[in-house]
Enzyme design. Structure first.
Site, PDB file in Angstrom:
ATOM      1  N   SER A  71     -42.770   1.076 -14.867  1.00 14.02           N
ATOM      2  CA  SER A  71     -43.844   1.149 -13.670  1.00 14.02           C
ATOM      3  C   SER A  71     -44.613  -0.186 -13.458  1.00 14.02           C
ATOM      4  O   SER A  71     -45.439  -0.725 -14.555  1.00 14.02           O
ATOM      5  CB  SER A  71     -44.783   2.272 -14.273  1.00 14.02           C
ATOM      6  OG  SER A  71     -44.251   3.256 -14.478  1.00 14.02           O
TER       7      SER A  71
ATOM      8  N   GLU B  47     -49.609  -2.329 -13.569  1.00 14.00           N
ATOM      9  CA  GLU B  47     -49.887  -1.967 -14.940  1.00 14.00           C
ATOM     10  C   GLU B  47     -49.286  -3.217 -15.839  1.00 14.00           C
ATOM     11  O   GLU B  47     -49.843  -3.506 -16.829  1.00 14.00           O
ATOM     12  CB  GLU B  47     -48.920  -0.696 -15.268  1.00 14.00           C
ATOM     13  CG  GLU B  47     -49.011  -0.296 -16.604  1.00 14.00           C
ATOM     14  CD  GLU B  47     -47.815   0.701 -16.994  1.00 14.00           C
ATOM     15  OE1 GLU B  47     -47.848   1.000 -18.095  1.00 14.00           O
ATOM     16  OE2 GLU B  47     -46.964   0.966 -16.138  1.00 14.00           O
TER      17      GLU B  47
ATOM     18  N   ARG C 169     -53.008   4.311 -20.186  1.00 12.33           N
ATOM     19  CA  ARG C 169     -52.531   2.647 -20.332  1.00 12.33           C
ATOM     20  C   ARG C 169     -53.640   1.836 -20.611  1.00 12.33           C
ATOM     21  O   ARG C 169     -53.663   0.718 -20.240  1.00 12.33           O
ATOM     22  CB  ARG C 169     -51.824   2.347 -18.862  1.00 12.33           C
ATOM     23  CG  ARG C 169     -50.688   3.315 -18.637  1.00 12.33           C
ATOM     24  CD  ARG C 169     -49.557   3.127 -19.384  1.00 12.33           C
ATOM     25  NE  ARG C 169     -48.349   3.757 -19.046  1.00 12.33           N
ATOM     26  CZ  ARG C 169     -47.957   4.953 -19.027  1.00 12.33           C
ATOM     27  NH1 ARG C 169     -48.500   5.629 -19.801  1.00 12.33           N
ATOM     28  NH2 ARG C 169     -46.792   5.350 -18.511  1.00 12.33           N
TER      29      ARG C 169
HETATM   30  N1  EPU Z   1     -42.937  10.263  -6.755  1.00 13.74           N
HETATM   31  C1  EPU Z   1     -42.462  10.188  -5.333  1.00 13.74           C
HETATM   32  N2  EPU Z   1     -41.776   8.904  -5.506  1.00 13.74           N
HETATM   33  C2  EPU Z   1     -41.350   8.209  -6.097  1.00 13.74           C
HETATM   34  C3  EPU Z   1     -41.853   8.348  -7.582  1.00 13.74           C
HETATM   35  C4  EPU Z   1     -42.542   9.306  -7.914  1.00 13.74           C
HETATM   36  O1  EPU Z   1     -42.770  10.814  -4.558  1.00 13.74           O
HETATM   37  O2  EPU Z   1     -40.558   7.214  -5.802  1.00 13.74           O
HETATM   38  C5  EPU Z   1     -43.703  11.452  -7.187  1.00 13.74           C
HETATM   39  C6  EPU Z   1     -43.003  12.557  -7.892  1.00 13.74           C
HETATM   40  O3  EPU Z   1     -42.249  13.235  -7.161  1.00 13.74           O
HETATM   41  C7  EPU Z   1     -43.840  13.018  -8.658  1.00 13.74           C
HETATM   42  C8  EPU Z   1     -44.981  12.036  -9.143  1.00 13.74           C
HETATM   43  O4  EPU Z   1     -44.749  11.074  -8.122  1.00 13.74           O
HETATM   44  O5  EPU Z   1     -44.191  14.323  -7.982  1.00 13.74           O
HETATM   45  C9  EPU Z   1     -44.667  11.787 -10.292  1.00 13.74           C
HETATM   46  O6  EPU Z   1     -43.533  11.072 -10.782  1.00 13.74           O
HETATM   47  P1  EPU Z   1     -42.801  10.667 -12.033  1.00 13.74           P
HETATM   48  O7  EPU Z   1     -42.766  12.093 -12.923  1.00 13.74           O
HETATM   49  O8  EPU Z   1     -41.520   9.963 -12.195  1.00 13.74           O
HETATM   50  O9  EPU Z   1     -43.881  10.068 -12.988  1.00 13.74           O
HETATM   51  P2  EPU Z   1     -44.631   8.787 -12.594  1.00 13.74           P
HETATM   52  O10 EPU Z   1     -46.267   9.020 -12.464  1.00 13.74           O
HETATM   53  O11 EPU Z   1     -44.301   8.083 -11.260  1.00 13.74           O
HETATM   54  C10 EPU Z   1     -45.464   8.099 -14.847  1.00 13.74           C
HETATM   55  C11 EPU Z   1     -45.287   6.909 -16.098  1.00 13.74           C
HETATM   56  C12 EPU Z   1     -43.821   6.528 -16.372  1.00 13.74           C
HETATM   57  C13 EPU Z   1     -43.491   7.814 -17.167  1.00 13.74           C
HETATM   58  C14 EPU Z   1     -43.541   9.011 -16.045  1.00 13.74           C
HETATM   59  C15 EPU Z   1     -43.325  10.464 -16.647  1.00 13.74           C
HETATM   60  C16 EPU Z   1     -47.314   5.438 -15.169  1.00 13.74           C
HETATM   61  C17 EPU Z   1     -47.764   4.368 -14.475  1.00 13.74           C
HETATM   62  N3  EPU Z   1     -46.098   5.676 -15.045  1.00 13.74           N
HETATM   63  O12 EPU Z   1     -44.659   7.846 -13.836  1.00 13.74           O
HETATM   64  O13 EPU Z   1     -44.016   5.578 -17.131  1.00 13.74           O
HETATM   65  O14 EPU Z   1     -41.980   7.596 -17.497  1.00 13.74           O
HETATM   66  O15 EPU Z   1     -44.892   9.110 -15.651  1.00 13.74           O
HETATM   67  O16 EPU Z   1     -44.155  10.740 -17.717  1.00 13.74           O
HETATM   68  O17 EPU Z   1     -48.104   6.168 -15.614  1.00 13.74           O
HETATM   69  C18 EPU Z   1     -43.941   3.101 -17.366  1.00 13.74           C
HETATM   70  O18 EPU Z   1     -45.183   3.284 -17.661  1.00 13.74           O
HETATM   71  O19 EPU Z   1     -43.402   2.038 -17.293  1.00 13.74           O
HETATM   72  C19 EPU Z   1     -43.155   4.235 -17.169  1.00 13.74           C
HETATM   73  C20 EPU Z   1     -41.971   4.572 -16.391  1.00 13.74           C
END
Ligand code: EPU
Length: 337
Positions: free
Chosen positions: A237, A333, A162
């Protein structure tokens, strides 16, 4: 080109926040952009793309220039590869669907990300195991002061998680006008390594997915977790996932053994901020019209008439609680204006 005074930006930011621009103009070509920059050389300016990565906490006391350059074309191809140039004002997801309709591979994992093409290099958008840096060849940008065009190669962009040069040294100096991607025409590299994709495809009974199947799976996952900005204002995010030194993380992990994490280098780990926020009890909570999404705690939402300041206050409350609970600092972010 019409210059509007005291123009409402409510429909120009995906959070749906009411804020006014002192002046507003939409530009539809590089020539229009050049002439506006020349004419308003001494005025304060603010560049607006798709408005999908910002939180407006006040009116903008400047000329807001909305980049509305349209068009996409194939500029070169071989048997295996195609180079596609897309203008900055095209909607990202529509562009991804266009590449898929031609069976060009590389962007499918980034389906349904809100925003416009021109802002994708700024924060090196990414999802489900792919980032823009994996397919972007170069982007063209106009220098704000001189109106000279400059091409940034992938390496020039200094991409990170990012992160890019456009958030650092180049910030406020350039306006991205178009982006070139190198995509596959055959032998597509199917990337289903990100856990959710694999399970979504299995659920659909698909064993050998095409790039269209991967896109459909990503769309299904996003629709189940992430709110549609047209229905519920949000900016994706709100926070970045914090990256910690392994040595620091190990101490925290001893205290919270259930904490999720992913290795990002031999010395660093990334902790999902969504997990931290959920554990701290914020998931699904609402404070007036500002809230934390019920399916993905990383996303802050506007239930209707929240002000940017109210959403910012919720974000600060979350940051403070996470720090007090886990000793981890999480950073926004989105750009807070
Ligand atoms: N998780 C939780 N609770 C929540 C959300 C997530 O426990 O409410 C845990 C999930 O269980 C999982 C881990 O966190 O083990 C990762 O969750 P997820 O796959 O939803 O991805 P994220 O790391 O929360 C990032 C990006 C998203 C992108 C997803 C998928 C960032 C800041 N965000 O989210 O990007 O869609 O990965 O690749 O890196 C964005 O930038 O606007 C965005 C949506």
């Amino acid at each position: 080109m019409e210059i509007h005074n005291q123009f409402s930006l409510k429909n120009y930011n995906t959070f749906g926040i009411e804020a006014k621009a002192k002046q507003f103009v939409a530009v539809h070509s590089v020539e229009e952009l050049q002439s506006i920059l020349q004419k308003y050389a001494h005025e304060k300016k603010f560049v607006l793309g798709g408005g999908s990565n910002m939180l407006l906490t006040k009116d903008i006391d400047a000329l807001v220039i909305h980049i509305d350059l349209k068009g996409k074309k194939i500029i070169k191809e071989t048997d295996d590869w195609v180079w596609v140039e897309c203008q900055a004002g095209e909607n990202w997801h529509e562009f991804v669907l266009w590449t898929l309709s031609k069976n060009f591979g590389g962007l499918e994992n980034m389906s349904l990300i809100p925003g416009n093409v021109g802002t994708t290099p700024v924060q090196n958008i990414g999802a489900y195991g792919t980032e823009i840096k994996d397919t972007m060849v170069s982007c063209d940008a106009m220098t704000i002061d001189s109106q000279a065009m400059k091409t940034f190669s992938n390496a020039d962009c200094h991409f990170g998680y990012r992160e890019s040069v456009f958030k650092q040294e180049a910030k406020d100096h350039y306006i991205i006008t178009s982006v070139v991607f190198q995509l596959t025409k055959r032998h597509h590299k199917i990337n289903t390594a990100y856990g959710d994709i694999q399970s979504e495809l299995s659920k659909q009974g698909i064993e050998n997915p095409t790039i269209q199947d991967v896109s459909n799976a990503v769309i299904a996952i996003r629709q189940s977790k992430l709110p549609d900005p047209k229905e519920l204002g949000n900016s994706g995010s709100f926070f970045k996932n914090p990256i910690l030194l392994k040595t620091d993380f190990e101490k925290i992990h001893q205290q919270f053994p259930e904490m999720k994490y992913f290795d990002v280098s031999p010395t660093e780990v990334k902790v999902p901020a969504g997990w931290l926020i959920e554990q701290a009890g914020f998931k699904g909570k609402r404070f007036g019209d500002a809230g934390i999404h019920k399916n993905q705690a990383l996303v802050l939402v506007n239930y209707g008439n929240a002000t940017g300041q109210e959403i910012l206050n919720v974000s600060k409350d979350i940051q403070e609680t996470i720090y007090n609970t886990f000793g981890i600092r999480i950073e926004a972010e989105v750009n807070v204006i």
